[in-house]
Design a protein around this motif. Structure first.
Motif, PDB file in Angstrom:
ATOM      1  N   LEU A 231    -115.691  23.491  -4.160  1.00 41.86           N
ATOM      2  CA  LEU A 231    -115.763  22.194  -3.488  1.00 41.86           C
ATOM      3  C   LEU A 231    -115.720  22.368  -1.975  1.00 41.86           C
ATOM      4  O   LEU A 231    -116.499  21.746  -1.245  1.00 41.86           O
ATOM      5  CB  LEU A 231    -114.602  21.306  -3.951  1.00 41.86           C
ATOM      6  N   MET A 232    -114.829  23.233  -1.502  1.00 41.06           N
ATOM      7  CA  MET A 232    -114.683  23.456  -0.072  1.00 41.06           C
ATOM      8  C   MET A 232    -115.938  24.086   0.519  1.00 41.06           C
ATOM      9  O   MET A 232    -116.432  23.669   1.574  1.00 41.06           O
ATOM     10  CB  MET A 232    -113.459  24.343   0.195  1.00 41.06           C
ATOM     11  N   LEU A 233    -116.503  25.085  -0.169  1.00 38.94           N
ATOM     12  CA  LEU A 233    -117.717  25.735   0.315  1.00 38.94           C
ATOM     13  C   LEU A 233    -118.916  24.787   0.280  1.00 38.94           C
ATOM     14  O   LEU A 233    -119.776  24.826   1.165  1.00 38.94           O
ATOM     15  CB  LEU A 233    -118.005  26.993  -0.508  1.00 38.94           C
ATOM     16  N   SER A 234    -118.959  23.923  -0.725  1.00 36.88           N
ATOM     17  CA  SER A 234    -120.063  22.960  -0.818  1.00 36.88           C
ATOM     18  C   SER A 234    -119.988  21.914   0.282  1.00 36.88           C
ATOM     19  O   SER A 234    -121.003  21.327   0.674  1.00 36.88           O
ATOM     20  CB  SER A 234    -120.043  22.268  -2.184  1.00 36.88           C
ATOM     21  N   LEU A 235    -118.788  21.678   0.799  1.00 39.57           N
ATOM     22  CA  LEU A 235    -118.623  20.691   1.867  1.00 39.57           C
ATOM     23  C   LEU A 235    -119.299  21.117   3.163  1.00 39.57           C
ATOM     24  O   LEU A 235    -119.594  20.270   4.014  1.00 39.57           O
ATOM     25  CB  LEU A 235    -117.136  20.441   2.136  1.00 39.57           C
ATOM     26  N   ILE A 236    -119.561  22.419   3.335  1.00 40.54           N
ATOM     27  CA  ILE A 236    -120.195  22.879   4.573  1.00 40.54           C
ATOM     28  C   ILE A 236    -121.580  22.261   4.719  1.00 40.54           C
ATOM     29  O   ILE A 236    -121.842  21.545   5.692  1.00 40.54           O
ATOM     30  CB  ILE A 236    -120.259  24.422   4.637  1.00 40.54           C
ATOM     31  N   PRO A 237    -122.510  22.502   3.779  1.00 40.98           N
ATOM     32  CA  PRO A 237    -123.828  21.885   3.941  1.00 40.98           C
ATOM     33  C   PRO A 237    -123.812  20.369   3.789  1.00 40.98           C
ATOM     34  O   PRO A 237    -124.611  19.672   4.438  1.00 40.98           O
ATOM     35  CB  PRO A 237    -124.672  22.543   2.837  1.00 40.98           C
ATOM     36  N   VAL A 238    -122.899  19.829   2.952  1.00 36.82           N
ATOM     37  CA  VAL A 238    -122.830  18.376   2.809  1.00 36.82           C
ATOM     38  C   VAL A 238    -122.403  17.728   4.122  1.00 36.82           C
ATOM     39  O   VAL A 238    -122.991  16.721   4.555  1.00 36.82           O
ATOM     40  CB  VAL A 238    -121.854  17.993   1.672  1.00 36.82           C
ATOM     41  N   SER A 239    -121.399  18.289   4.786  1.00 38.17           N
ATOM     42  CA  SER A 239    -120.943  17.753   6.069  1.00 38.17           C
ATOM     43  C   SER A 239    -122.034  17.832   7.115  1.00 38.17           C
ATOM     44  O   SER A 239    -122.203  16.914   7.933  1.00 38.17           O
ATOM     45  CB  SER A 239    -119.692  18.507   6.544  1.00 38.17           C
TER      46      SER A 239
ATOM     47  N   ASN B 265    -132.112  32.066  13.778  1.00 36.67           N
ATOM     48  CA  ASN B 265    -131.060  32.997  13.378  1.00 36.67           C
ATOM     49  C   ASN B 265    -129.802  32.835  14.221  1.00 36.67           C
ATOM     50  O   ASN B 265    -128.715  33.234  13.811  1.00 36.67           O
ATOM     51  CB  ASN B 265    -131.570  34.442  13.495  1.00 36.67           C
ATOM     52  N   VAL B 266    -129.964  32.274  15.419  1.00 36.58           N
ATOM     53  CA  VAL B 266    -128.833  32.103  16.315  1.00 36.58           C
ATOM     54  C   VAL B 266    -128.020  30.866  15.945  1.00 36.58           C
ATOM     55  O   VAL B 266    -126.891  30.703  16.368  1.00 36.58           O
ATOM     56  CB  VAL B 266    -129.334  31.983  17.778  1.00 36.58           C
ATOM     57  N   LEU B 267    -128.597  29.995  15.100  1.00 42.02           N
ATOM     58  CA  LEU B 267    -127.991  28.696  14.864  1.00 42.02           C
ATOM     59  C   LEU B 267    -127.038  28.669  13.671  1.00 42.02           C
ATOM     60  O   LEU B 267    -126.625  27.607  13.233  1.00 42.02           O
ATOM     61  CB  LEU B 267    -129.086  27.639  14.673  1.00 42.02           C
ATOM     62  N   GLY B 268    -126.672  29.828  13.141  1.00 43.35           N
ATOM     63  CA  GLY B 268    -125.756  29.853  12.016  1.00 43.35           C
ATOM     64  C   GLY B 268    -124.368  29.361  12.377  1.00 43.35           C
ATOM     65  O   GLY B 268    -123.602  28.950  11.506  1.00 43.35           O
ATOM     66  N   PHE B 269    -124.038  29.360  13.651  1.00 44.23           N
ATOM     67  CA  PHE B 269    -122.711  28.942  14.096  1.00 44.23           C
ATOM     68  C   PHE B 269    -122.602  27.441  14.330  1.00 44.23           C
ATOM     69  O   PHE B 269    -121.524  26.932  14.643  1.00 44.23           O
ATOM     70  CB  PHE B 269    -122.362  29.653  15.413  1.00 44.23           C
ATOM     71  N   VAL B 270    -123.711  26.705  14.169  1.00 43.85           N
ATOM     72  CA  VAL B 270    -123.726  25.296  14.544  1.00 43.85           C
ATOM     73  C   VAL B 270    -122.707  24.487  13.746  1.00 43.85           C
ATOM     74  O   VAL B 270    -122.009  23.631  14.287  1.00 43.85           O
ATOM     75  CB  VAL B 270    -125.143  24.710  14.373  1.00 43.85           C
ATOM     76  N   MET B 271    -122.598  24.741  12.437  1.00 44.35           N
ATOM     77  CA  MET B 271    -121.663  23.958  11.624  1.00 44.35           C
ATOM     78  C   MET B 271    -120.225  24.207  12.042  1.00 44.35           C
ATOM     79  O   MET B 271    -119.397  23.289  12.029  1.00 44.35           O
ATOM     80  CB  MET B 271    -121.853  24.285  10.143  1.00 44.35           C
ATOM     81  N   PHE B 272    -119.909  25.438  12.438  1.00 45.62           N
ATOM     82  CA  PHE B 272    -118.563  25.746  12.913  1.00 45.62           C
ATOM     83  C   PHE B 272    -118.275  24.962  14.189  1.00 45.62           C
ATOM     84  O   PHE B 272    -117.221  24.323  14.321  1.00 45.62           O
ATOM     85  CB  PHE B 272    -118.416  27.249  13.160  1.00 45.62           C
ATOM     86  N   LEU B 273    -119.222  24.980  15.136  1.00 45.48           N
ATOM     87  CA  LEU B 273    -119.043  24.244  16.387  1.00 45.48           C
ATOM     88  C   LEU B 273    -118.985  22.738  16.131  1.00 45.48           C
ATOM     89  O   LEU B 273    -118.193  22.026  16.759  1.00 45.48           O
ATOM     90  CB  LEU B 273    -120.181  24.575  17.356  1.00 45.48           C
TER      91      LEU B 273
ATOM     92  N   SER C 115    -117.897  21.291  13.464  1.00 45.81           N
ATOM     93  CA  SER C 115    -116.601  20.989  12.855  1.00 45.81           C
ATOM     94  C   SER C 115    -115.523  20.856  13.911  1.00 45.81           C
ATOM     95  O   SER C 115    -114.708  19.926  13.886  1.00 45.81           O
ATOM     96  CB  SER C 115    -116.221  22.086  11.857  1.00 45.81           C
ATOM     97  N   ILE C 116    -115.516  21.787  14.856  1.00 45.27           N
ATOM     98  CA  ILE C 116    -114.541  21.734  15.947  1.00 45.27           C
ATOM     99  C   ILE C 116    -114.761  20.479  16.787  1.00 45.27           C
ATOM    100  O   ILE C 116    -113.816  19.746  17.116  1.00 45.27           O
ATOM    101  CB  ILE C 116    -114.645  22.988  16.834  1.00 45.27           C
TER     102      ILE C 116
ATOM    103  N   ALA D 208    -111.256  20.107   9.671  1.00 40.57           N
ATOM    104  CA  ALA D 208    -110.507  21.355   9.787  1.00 40.57           C
ATOM    105  C   ALA D 208    -110.753  22.214   8.552  1.00 40.57           C
ATOM    106  O   ALA D 208    -110.928  23.440   8.645  1.00 40.57           O
ATOM    107  CB  ALA D 208    -109.024  21.062   9.955  1.00 40.57           C
ATOM    108  N   VAL D 209    -110.811  21.565   7.393  1.00 44.07           N
ATOM    109  CA  VAL D 209    -111.107  22.279   6.144  1.00 44.07           C
ATOM    110  C   VAL D 209    -112.512  22.867   6.183  1.00 44.07           C
ATOM    111  O   VAL D 209    -112.734  24.010   5.769  1.00 44.07           O
ATOM    112  CB  VAL D 209    -110.959  21.334   4.929  1.00 44.07           C
ATOM    113  N   VAL D 210    -113.482  22.095   6.698  1.00 45.82           N
ATOM    114  CA  VAL D 210    -114.854  22.590   6.805  1.00 45.82           C
ATOM    115  C   VAL D 210    -114.918  23.804   7.730  1.00 45.82           C
ATOM    116  O   VAL D 210    -115.589  24.799   7.436  1.00 45.82           O
ATOM    117  CB  VAL D 210    -115.799  21.484   7.322  1.00 45.82           C
ATOM    118  N   ALA D 211    -114.198  23.751   8.859  1.00 48.45           N
ATOM    119  CA  ALA D 211    -114.173  24.892   9.783  1.00 48.45           C
ATOM    120  C   ALA D 211    -113.590  26.130   9.106  1.00 48.45           C
ATOM    121  O   ALA D 211    -114.114  27.243   9.268  1.00 48.45           O
ATOM    122  CB  ALA D 211    -113.359  24.536  11.031  1.00 48.45           C
ATOM    123  N   ILE D 212    -112.528  25.938   8.338  1.00 52.10           N
ATOM    124  CA  ILE D 212    -111.929  27.062   7.599  1.00 52.10           C
ATOM    125  C   ILE D 212    -112.911  27.611   6.576  1.00 52.10           C
ATOM    126  O   ILE D 212    -113.042  28.827   6.390  1.00 52.10           O
ATOM    127  CB  ILE D 212    -110.619  26.616   6.918  1.00 52.10           C
ATOM    128  N   ALA D 213    -113.641  26.696   5.916  1.00 51.08           N
ATOM    129  CA  ALA D 213    -114.634  27.118   4.922  1.00 51.08           C
ATOM    130  C   ALA D 213    -115.743  27.947   5.562  1.00 51.08           C
ATOM    131  O   ALA D 213    -116.224  28.928   4.974  1.00 51.08           O
ATOM    132  CB  ALA D 213    -115.229  25.897   4.224  1.00 51.08           C
TER     133      ALA D 213
END
Length: 446
Positions: free
Chosen positions: A199-207, A351-359, A361-362, A404-409
């Protein structure tokens, strides 16, 4: 600043929210979400949970936008509540990643034009030309003013909504469509004890698929009334929620849950349920129209952030220049030009944009948390209307915790992307400290 006489009404704000959220992702990301979810129950639970989190966010940003109704408010809220360093770091990164995303999406749109016209890829030169033409076209549209660009966005968004509804209605055809191919990717299995992890990992693309609406507050000074912005944000996200849940059900119903996992071009499969082999061509048209809507809204929103940053003297004063219609000519021109340069660099930027979801989330968590600061300082207290605002502190808390959960994921799933994102934040913070903070300190000393 000379403001445009045109003001955004409820309908235009709602269309902006919907267009910021519904991009090309909904035509493909459900396949990767199914691969991460493992079971239909977790798949649907993730979409519902992501939608509820987005609704919490919509109500939170509705109040933030009411309390701080200024142009480029997504920068202003960081600078005011935390520090200009935070505002600069987060928004400079967003500007860069949005320009890169815009370039990549425009190039992807050119792929669909090529397939529509020729039935095959046409090469780099054709893709670059089509992508540049798309950016140039909507650069021209935005130069005509907010009235023209918002009406254009309304039309494109209505067409996009109609296409999504057409995809949803494929469940009534009674046709099952098998995928033609699969994208490489890991398929996770439910073991009986890893449900929460899936569930937590699936929240990354859903978010990521639900995101974007927070940028609506950048238009805060250009809406007709104090109620317009919050009403548009709330109704817009409710429409998105209904469309996303419905189309997710349609994907599973028409294609099959196991078959959908990492399947390629799943949107085209739903069109095939209606139109047979010609459905692929209809999908090409739908995707290109979605790309055009994305190009226009990004060119509408991002120069307003540049204006706000220039107003605080963390960007050159050049970006505050406007014409008689209130168009941010300099900011719009520079942003479009940077996008064109990135287009020439090609899809390798992706390829550089893999960090976008982390940013993201923050940024989403930190920006939503500003509600507590704005409330404590009673900023714009007389502008907050509606009984729903009594619940927004609780909703903002839920939203912050969720991201915060998404960032951890993201850290669990892709620690390299999280590391790149952290490094880039440190780099941009260093740029601010070197170019602006030290300079400001020297001026104050003088």
């Amino acid at each position: 600043m000379s403001t445009s006489p045109h003001k955004l009404g409820f309908f235009s704000v709602t269309m902006i929210v919907i267009s910021l959220v519904i991009g090309t992702g909904i035509f493909k990301t459900p396949a990767s979400i199914a691969a991460s979810a493992g079971t239909p129950l977790i798949f649907y639970a993730t979409w519902i949970l992501g939608g509820l989190i987005a609704l919490c966010g919509a109500l939170t940003y509705a109040e933030i936008g009411s309390r701080l109704p200024v142009m480029g408010a997504y920068y202003k809220v960081f600078a005011y509540c935390y520090h200009p360093l935070v505002g600069f770091t987060v928004n400079a990164l967003i500007l860069v990643s949005n320009a890169a995303s815009l370039a990549i999406v425009a190039l992807i749109g050119a792929d669909y034009v090529s397939d529509l016209l020729f039935g095959q890829p046409s090469g780099t030169a054709f893709n670059v030309l089509v992508a540049i033409l798309a950016v140039t076209l909507f650069y021209g549209v935005n130069l005509l003013g907010l009235k023209t660009s918002s009406r254009t966005q309304n039309i494109l968004t209505l067409i996009k909504i109609g296409l999504v509804i057409l995809l949803i209605s494929s469940v009534f055809t009674g046709v099952q469509v098998a995928p033609h191919g699969y994208n490489p990717g890991r398929v996770l299995e439910y073991t009986g004890s890893n449900g929460w992890l899936l569930l937590m990992l699936s929240l990354i693309p859903v978010s990521f698929t639900y995101g974007g609406y927070q940028q609506t507050i950048n238009f805060g000074s250009e809406v007709k009334s104090g109620r317009t912005l919050p009403q548009g944000i709330i109704v817009g996200i409710l429409v998105v929620l209904g469309l996303y849940l419905s189309i997710s059900f349609a994907y599973v119903k028409v294609i099959g849950f196991e078959e959908i996992k990492n399947a390629s071009a799943i949107g085209a499969l739903l069109f095939e349920a209606w139109f047979g082999p010609v459905g692929a061509k209809v999908f090409d048209v739908a995707m290109f129209l979605s790309v055009l809507a994305y190009v226009n809204i990004i060119l509408m929103s991002n120069p307003r952030v540049m204006y706000a940053m220039a107003e605080d003297q963390v960007f050159p004063a050049l970006f505050k220049l406007t014409n008689r219609q209130g168009v941010l000519v300099s900011a719009l021109t520079v942003y479009a030009a940077v996008t064109v340069v990135i287009i020439f660099l090609g899809k390798g930027v992706d390829n550089v944009l893999g960090f976008v979801m982390f940013l993201d989330s923050i940024g989403m968590g930190a920006s939503a948390a500003t509600l507590f600061i704005l409330r404590r300082q009673q900023v714009g207290q007389d502008q907050v209307q509606g009984a729903w605002t009594r619940f927004t502190p609780l909703l903002a808390g839920i939203f912050v915790c969720a991201y915060a959960v998404v960032a951890i994921a993201v850290v669990i799933q892709n620690p390299a992307a999280a590391g790149i994102g952290t490094g880039l934040m440190a780099l941009f913070a260093g740029v601010y400290w070197g170019l602006y903070h030290r300079r400001a300190g020297g001026e104050n000393a003088a």
